[in-house]
Design a protein around this motif. Structure first.
Motif, PDB file in Angstrom:
ATOM      1  N   MET A 241      10.402 -17.047  -7.811  1.00 19.00           N
ATOM      2  CA  MET A 241      11.235 -15.838  -7.925  1.00 19.00           C
ATOM      3  C   MET A 241      10.947 -14.896  -6.752  1.00 19.00           C
ATOM      4  SD  MET A 241      11.150 -15.187 -12.013  1.00 19.00           S
ATOM      5  CE  MET A 241       9.424 -14.808 -12.056  1.00 19.00           C
ATOM      6  N   GLU A 242      12.015 -14.416  -6.159  1.00 19.39           N
ATOM      7  CA  GLU A 242      11.884 -13.586  -4.955  1.00 19.39           C
ATOM      8  C   GLU A 242      12.215 -12.118  -5.204  1.00 19.39           C
ATOM      9  OE1 GLU A 242      14.387 -15.517  -2.097  1.00 19.39           O
ATOM     10  OE2 GLU A 242      12.932 -17.131  -1.747  1.00 19.39           O
ATOM     11  N   GLY A 243      12.313 -11.748  -6.476  1.00 22.76           N
ATOM     12  CA  GLY A 243      12.776 -10.388  -6.786  1.00 22.76           C
ATOM     13  C   GLY A 243      11.677  -9.370  -6.985  1.00 22.76           C
ATOM     14  N   TYR A 244      10.522  -9.566  -6.342  1.00 17.60           N
ATOM     15  CA  TYR A 244       9.397  -8.637  -6.541  1.00 17.60           C
ATOM     16  C   TYR A 244       9.782  -7.190  -6.183  1.00 17.60           C
ATOM     17  CZ  TYR A 244       5.046  -6.137  -5.894  1.00 17.60           C
ATOM     18  OH  TYR A 244       4.061  -5.184  -5.977  1.00 17.60           O
ATOM     19  N   VAL A 245       9.439  -6.278  -7.080  1.00 16.55           N
ATOM     20  CA  VAL A 245       9.567  -4.840  -6.759  1.00 16.55           C
ATOM     21  C   VAL A 245       8.230  -4.162  -7.101  1.00 16.55           C
ATOM     22  CG1 VAL A 245      12.063  -4.532  -7.035  1.00 16.55           C
ATOM     23  CG2 VAL A 245      10.611  -4.418  -9.049  1.00 16.55           C
ATOM     24  N   PRO A 246       7.819  -3.189  -6.300  1.00 14.89           N
ATOM     25  CA  PRO A 246       6.540  -2.524  -6.564  1.00 14.89           C
ATOM     26  C   PRO A 246       6.677  -1.516  -7.710  1.00 14.89           C
ATOM     27  CG  PRO A 246       7.531  -1.656  -4.562  1.00 14.89           C
ATOM     28  CD  PRO A 246       8.458  -2.717  -5.054  1.00 14.89           C
ATOM     29  N   ALA A 247       6.684  -2.037  -8.923  1.00 12.76           N
ATOM     30  CA  ALA A 247       6.829  -1.175 -10.101  1.00 12.76           C
ATOM     31  C   ALA A 247       5.465  -0.630 -10.519  1.00 12.76           C
ATOM     32  CB  ALA A 247       7.449  -1.986 -11.238  1.00 12.76           C
ATOM     33  N   TRP A 248       5.474   0.246 -11.476  1.00 12.49           N
ATOM     34  CA  TRP A 248       4.289   0.815 -12.139  1.00 12.49           C
ATOM     35  C   TRP A 248       3.180   1.137 -11.124  1.00 12.49           C
ATOM     36  CZ3 TRP A 248      -0.200  -1.537 -15.227  1.00 12.49           C
ATOM     37  CH2 TRP A 248      -0.741  -0.577 -16.096  1.00 12.49           C
ATOM     38  N   ARG A 249       1.970   0.644 -11.322  1.00 17.53           N
ATOM     39  CA  ARG A 249       0.835   1.038 -10.464  1.00 17.53           C
ATOM     40  C   ARG A 249       0.908   0.455  -9.064  1.00 17.53           C
ATOM     41  NH1 ARG A 249      -3.760   0.551 -15.091  1.00 17.53           N
ATOM     42  NH2 ARG A 249      -3.437   2.623 -15.957  1.00 17.53           N
ATOM     43  N   ALA A 250       1.692  -0.604  -8.888  1.00 10.02           N
ATOM     44  CA  ALA A 250       1.803  -1.202  -7.553  1.00 10.02           C
ATOM     45  C   ALA A 250       2.355  -0.190  -6.564  1.00 10.02           C
ATOM     46  CB  ALA A 250       2.703  -2.433  -7.610  1.00 10.02           C
ATOM     47  N   ALA A 251       3.229   0.694  -7.040  1.00 13.20           N
ATOM     48  CA  ALA A 251       3.838   1.682  -6.154  1.00 13.20           C
ATOM     49  C   ALA A 251       2.803   2.664  -5.613  1.00 13.20           C
ATOM     50  CB  ALA A 251       4.933   2.436  -6.903  1.00 13.20           C
ATOM     51  N   GLU A 252       1.743   2.925  -6.390  1.00 17.36           N
ATOM     52  CA  GLU A 252       0.712   3.883  -5.952  1.00 17.36           C
ATOM     53  C   GLU A 252      -0.165   3.284  -4.853  1.00 17.36           C
ATOM     54  OE1 GLU A 252      -1.495   4.680  -9.480  1.00 17.36           O
ATOM     55  OE2 GLU A 252       0.278   5.398 -10.572  1.00 17.36           O
ATOM     56  N   GLY A 253      -0.378   1.967  -4.922  1.00 17.78           N
ATOM     57  CA  GLY A 253      -1.097   1.271  -3.855  1.00 17.78           C
ATOM     58  C   GLY A 253      -2.574   1.567  -3.776  1.00 17.78           C
ATOM     59  N   ARG A 254      -3.156   2.118  -4.828  1.00 14.49           N
ATOM     60  CA  ARG A 254      -4.574   2.481  -4.726  1.00 14.49           C
ATOM     61  C   ARG A 254      -5.483   1.255  -4.676  1.00 14.49           C
ATOM     62  NH1 ARG A 254      -5.469   6.678  -9.244  1.00 14.49           N
ATOM     63  NH2 ARG A 254      -3.223   6.838  -9.279  1.00 14.49           N
ATOM     64  N   ARG A 255      -5.294   0.332  -5.635  1.00 14.73           N
ATOM     65  CA  ARG A 255      -6.170  -0.856  -5.663  1.00 14.73           C
ATOM     66  C   ARG A 255      -5.574  -2.018  -4.879  1.00 14.73           C
ATOM     67  NH1 ARG A 255      -8.553  -2.878 -11.052  1.00 14.73           N
ATOM     68  NH2 ARG A 255     -10.092  -3.740  -9.604  1.00 14.73           N
ATOM     69  N   ASN A 256      -4.234  -2.024  -4.767  1.00 16.04           N
ATOM     70  CA  ASN A 256      -3.565  -3.164  -4.142  1.00 16.04           C
ATOM     71  C   ASN A 256      -2.524  -2.685  -3.137  1.00 16.04           C
ATOM     72  OD1 ASN A 256      -4.695  -5.204  -6.184  1.00 16.04           O
ATOM     73  ND2 ASN A 256      -3.666  -3.708  -7.496  1.00 16.04           N
ATOM     74  N   PRO A 257      -2.983  -2.176  -1.965  1.00 17.11           N
ATOM     75  CA  PRO A 257      -2.041  -1.592  -1.006  1.00 17.11           C
ATOM     76  C   PRO A 257      -0.982  -2.578  -0.530  1.00 17.11           C
ATOM     77  CG  PRO A 257      -4.280  -1.715  -0.086  1.00 17.11           C
ATOM     78  CD  PRO A 257      -4.389  -2.036  -1.532  1.00 17.11           C
TER      79      PRO A 257
END
Ligand code: SF4
Ligand code: SF4
Length: 288
Positions: A241-257
């Motif tokens: 699947m190629e539809g990745y979106v930086p939802a929830w905590r991914a958008a903050e990028g603190r642990r996973n920039p």
């Protein structure tokens, strides 16, 4: 062979009793869910459903699919598109298996070809799924759309109750699984369960596997997952699947920039090259 109503109810009863010391997932925390003890997944004995709708955004042979979202999850994926709603175990209405079975039956009558149980994580509601299957006057085309972190006993109890396992194989190593989703022993557990499900022939369940491409995780996650699928389950449908979106905590990028961006053309081309090299005939469809 599909299970009889009596067999399904017996399994539901057995599962409900086991919630006294729950080991439905590989956290194996032994919490008394019937007494409402706090569990990592937050669940008690009840099942709540926070959303239902008809979807055309699944694999072509599964649509139209009636999506039934059960509340509560044992993972905390940083990019979860249902978060934080899906983590609230009492979000939405309490599920009455009889009423839900009747509703799903109506959806099938109106053209739904599958009933897609997801969440959150549906396998944490094994007792409800078995009650739902038992309550249906004729077998429902149930899909378990799962993170596949259950114990093997869960798969044994589902054998004959669901028609399709739609399994996520999200991470190619335990470090990424721990950092992004907060789970340990990920690869060992998920690969064991995939092989277990693939061996289940008695109940006639099909296995399909999905992998969501994540930016920055081609080498560490996608490649090992694709290689494992090519080696161990070459005949099982594998959907990249190629539809990745930086939802929830991914958008903050603190642990996973690396997870703050969407995929680019280079990511997609590199993934295709891997599949060609491994001779994996993965399907690429737009799935949520
Ligand atoms: S489902 Fe998993 S996390 Fe939840 S109570 Fe059972 S073993 Fe613990
Ligand atoms: S397993 Fe699914 S529902 Fe649970 S946190 Fe991960 S993406 Fe969200």
């Amino acid at each position: 062979m599909p299970l009889t109503r009596e067999q399904l109810l017996e399994r539901a009863y057995q599962t409900k009793s086991s919630l006294r010391s729950c080991t439905l997932c590989e956290r194996r925390c032994g919490v008394d869910r019937l007494a409402g003890q706090p569990a990592p997944c937050g669940l008690g004995a009840e099942t709540h459903c926070f959303k239902r709708h008809l979807s055309y955004a699944e694999e072509l042979d599964l649509i139209p699919s009636y999506m039934v979202y059960f509340a509560g999850c044992n993972f905390r994926c940083a990019f979860c598109v249902q978060a934080p709603t899906c983590f609230d175990p009492i979000r939405g209405e309490r599920v009455d298996p009889e009423a839900l079975a009747a509703e799903c039956g109506r959806q099938v009558d109106q053209g739904a070809t599958t009933i897609n149980l997801l969440g959150g994580e549906p396998s944490l509601h094994l007792h409800t799924i078995l009650e739902l299957a038992a309550a249906a006057p004729r077998p429902l085309p149930l899909i378990l759309n799962s993170n596949f972190y259950m114990t093997p006993e869960v798969l044994d109890l589902l054998d004959g109750a669901v028609g399709i396992y739609l399994a996520d194989f999200k991470f190619g190593n335990d470090t990424c699984a721990d950092r992004i989703a907060g789970v340990d022993r990920y690869v060992e557990v998920v690969t064991r369960n995939l092989l277990h499900a693939a061996r289940q022939r008695a109940g006639g369940a099909r296995l399909m596997v999905r992998h969501l491409l994540m930016p920055g995780h081609l080498e560490c996650c996608f490649k090992p997952v694709a290689a494992w699928m090519a080696e161990h389950l070459p005949d099982v449908p594998f959907n990249v699947m190629e539809g990745y979106v930086p939802a929830w905590r991914a958008a903050e990028g603190r642990r996973n920039p690396e997870l703050t961006r969407t995929l680019d053309a280079g990511d997609r081309a590199a993934a295709r090259e891997v599949l060609v090299r491994l001779q994996v005939s993965a399907r690429k469809e737009i799935c949520a």
